[in-house]
Design a protein around this motif. Structure first.
Motif, PDB file in Angstrom:
ATOM      1  N   ASP A  11       0.682  -1.176  -0.068  1.00  0.00           N
ATOM      2  CA  ASP A  11       0.191   0.074   0.109  1.00  0.00           C
ATOM      3  C   ASP A  11       0.996   1.248  -0.143  1.00  0.00           C
ATOM      4  O   ASP A  11       1.727   1.792   1.070  1.00  0.00           O
ATOM      5  CB  ASP A  11      -0.821  -0.054   1.287  1.00  0.00           C
ATOM      6  CG  ASP A  11      -1.801   1.059   1.299  1.00  0.00           C
ATOM      7  OD1 ASP A  11      -1.956   1.921   0.393  1.00  0.00           O
ATOM      8  OD2 ASP A  11      -2.499   1.334   2.325  1.00  0.00           O
ATOM      9  N   ARG A  13       1.640   4.950   0.143  1.00  0.00           N
ATOM     10  CA  ARG A  13       1.073   6.357   0.671  1.00  0.00           C
ATOM     11  C   ARG A  13       1.789   7.504   0.225  1.00  0.00           C
ATOM     12  O   ARG A  13       3.145   7.595   0.633  1.00  0.00           O
ATOM     13  CB  ARG A  13       0.898   6.324   1.965  1.00  0.00           C
ATOM     14  CG  ARG A  13      -0.112   5.186   2.747  1.00  0.00           C
ATOM     15  CD  ARG A  13      -1.164   5.187   2.159  1.00  0.00           C
ATOM     16  NE  ARG A  13      -2.202   4.146   2.848  1.00  0.00           N
ATOM     17  CZ  ARG A  13      -3.189   4.253   3.902  1.00  0.00           C
ATOM     18  NH1 ARG A  13      -3.225   5.484   4.245  1.00  0.00           N
ATOM     19  NH2 ARG A  13      -3.696   3.147   4.105  1.00  0.00           N
ATOM     20  N   GLU A  17      -0.459  13.072   0.614  1.00  0.00           N
ATOM     21  CA  GLU A  17      -1.698  12.413   1.504  1.00  0.00           C
ATOM     22  C   GLU A  17      -1.741  12.717   2.878  1.00  0.00           C
ATOM     23  O   GLU A  17      -2.688  12.217   3.533  1.00  0.00           O
ATOM     24  CB  GLU A  17      -1.780  11.043   0.854  1.00  0.00           C
ATOM     25  CG  GLU A  17      -1.969  10.608  -0.654  1.00  0.00           C
ATOM     26  CD  GLU A  17      -1.959   9.331  -0.790  1.00  0.00           C
ATOM     27  OE1 GLU A  17      -1.881   8.401   0.026  1.00  0.00           O
ATOM     28  OE2 GLU A  17      -1.930   8.901  -2.039  1.00  0.00           O
ATOM     29  N   ARG A  18      -0.626  12.931   3.634  1.00  0.00           N
ATOM     30  CA  ARG A  18      -0.431  13.141   4.724  1.00  0.00           C
ATOM     31  C   ARG A  18      -1.222  14.381   5.168  1.00  0.00           C
ATOM     32  O   ARG A  18      -1.362  15.331   4.714  1.00  0.00           O
ATOM     33  CB  ARG A  18       0.921  13.168   5.225  1.00  0.00           C
ATOM     34  CG  ARG A  18       1.761  12.009   4.929  1.00  0.00           C
ATOM     35  CD  ARG A  18       3.234  12.062   5.307  1.00  0.00           C
ATOM     36  NE  ARG A  18       3.660  13.272   4.565  1.00  0.00           N
ATOM     37  CZ  ARG A  18       5.235  13.664   4.481  1.00  0.00           C
ATOM     38  NH1 ARG A  18       5.944  13.211   5.470  1.00  0.00           N
ATOM     39  NH2 ARG A  18       5.472  14.403   3.701  1.00  0.00           N
ATOM     40  N   SER A  31       1.992  10.638   9.048  1.00  0.00           N
ATOM     41  CA  SER A  31       1.471   9.464   8.399  1.00  0.00           C
ATOM     42  C   SER A  31       0.312   9.028   8.799  1.00  0.00           C
ATOM     43  O   SER A  31      -0.448   8.064   7.995  1.00  0.00           O
ATOM     44  CB  SER A  31       2.784   8.578   8.119  1.00  0.00           C
ATOM     45  OG  SER A  31       3.707   9.023   7.677  1.00  0.00           O
ATOM     46  N   ASN A  42      -7.177   5.124   9.458  1.00  0.00           N
ATOM     47  CA  ASN A  42      -5.462   5.496   9.536  1.00  0.00           C
ATOM     48  C   ASN A  42      -5.157   5.933  10.825  1.00  0.00           C
ATOM     49  O   ASN A  42      -4.860   6.878  11.136  1.00  0.00           O
ATOM     50  CB  ASN A  42      -5.462   6.573   8.593  1.00  0.00           C
ATOM     51  CG  ASN A  42      -3.895   6.723   8.298  1.00  0.00           C
ATOM     52  OD1 ASN A  42      -3.035   5.659   8.206  1.00  0.00           O
ATOM     53  ND2 ASN A  42      -3.427   8.073   8.295  1.00  0.00           N
ATOM     54  N   ASP A 225       7.207   9.916   0.823  1.00  0.00           N
ATOM     55  CA  ASP A 225       6.708   8.802   0.303  1.00  0.00           C
ATOM     56  C   ASP A 225       6.669   7.792   1.532  1.00  0.00           C
ATOM     57  O   ASP A 225       7.671   7.670   2.010  1.00  0.00           O
ATOM     58  CB  ASP A 225       6.645   8.372  -0.764  1.00  0.00           C
ATOM     59  CG  ASP A 225       6.287   9.309  -2.040  1.00  0.00           C
ATOM     60  OD1 ASP A 225       5.381  10.213  -1.685  1.00  0.00           O
ATOM     61  OD2 ASP A 225       6.719   8.950  -3.310  1.00  0.00           O
TER      62      ASP A 225
END
Length: 256
Positions: A11, A13, A17-18, A31, A42, A225
């Protein structure tokens, strides 16, 4: 905690997106759910609850605040961070020095970017950039504790280096000890073209705090990332520019 063979997944991330806390003195990217940034889907991966990518401006920092029943590992990428706690521990954390604080039954501590005072010169504009990671201990109510260890030499030698571990297989290794026998943190500094192989475990968390790499089977990863693996491992991570990676190897998860 539970130990079980989950379904294999990889997965990815992305950094953007954080969730972000951006205030006058702090730029913090989360994260996982943290503070006011809560997402029920999450909250953790394996036994890892927090992976905060923090930049603290000069002369600023976290004032004295409490923690309890948590193993907290801090890894500095740039600058220096001054630690003080209610158990009488104090020290300066800098790149290549691993630090662990066991909150246990309760501890108060502060973390400041005030290295200019330690050097005795005029205030400067160097931020401190660090990653702070929290894992749950094997059991609640342990005695609070603190440990720091210089591992710069091991990093310079290359490869994936144990930084913090509670696993028996790392007994005797140059790594700080955490109170979780199912978890270990590894780090690597990679030059372009260098690669390392990930361990195999029910749960892995790969984070790229700086630089760029490629992950076998998944492609390019850049600064910020992360990848969450379940029931897999063994993939190669190869730097495409100077890079640093942090890898949590976990053989258990927090019970649902």
């Amino acid at each position: 905690m539970t130990v079980f063979p989950p379904t294999p997944t990889v997965d990815v991330r992305r950094a953007d997106e954080r969730s972000v806390t951006d205030i006058a003195w702090l730029d913090s990217k989360h994260s996982f759910s943290f503070g006011g940034h809560y997402d029920a889907g999450n909250t953790h991966h394996g036994v890892l609850l927090v992976n905060n990518d923090d930049i603290v401006r000069p002369g600023s920092g976290f004032d004295t605040h409490p923690h309890r029943d948590m193993e907290i590992v801090t890894w500095v990428l740039q600058g220096s961070l001054v630690h003080q706690d209610s158990e009488g521990h104090n020290g300066v954390i800098y790149p290549g020095l691993a630090q662990r604080m066991s909150a246990g039954t309760g501890i108060m501590h502060s973390e400041k970017n005030d290295s200019w005072r330690l050097r005795g010169d005029a205030p400067h504009d160097e931020p401190v950039h660090f990653v702070q990671m929290w894992v749950v201990p094997d059991e609640p109510g342990i005695a609070p504790g603190y440990e720091q260890l210089e591992i710069e030499g091991e990093l310079l030698a290359g490869g994936l280096v144990p930084v913090a571990s509670g696993m028996a297989k790392h007994d005797g290794a140059s790594a700080i000890r955490i109170k979780n026998r199912y978890a270990a943190l590894h780090a690597a500094r990679l030059r372009p073209g260098q690669s390392v192989e990930l361990p195999e475990a029910p749960f892995l968390h790969l984070f790229v705090p700086r630089g760029a790499v490629t992950l076998e089977g998944a492609g390019a990863l850049g600064t910020g990332d992360a990848v969450r693996f379940t029931a897999t491992g063994g993939q190669r991570v190869t730097a495409t520019e100077p890079a640093e990676i942090l890898v949590w190897e976990m053989h258990a998860a927090i019970a649902a």
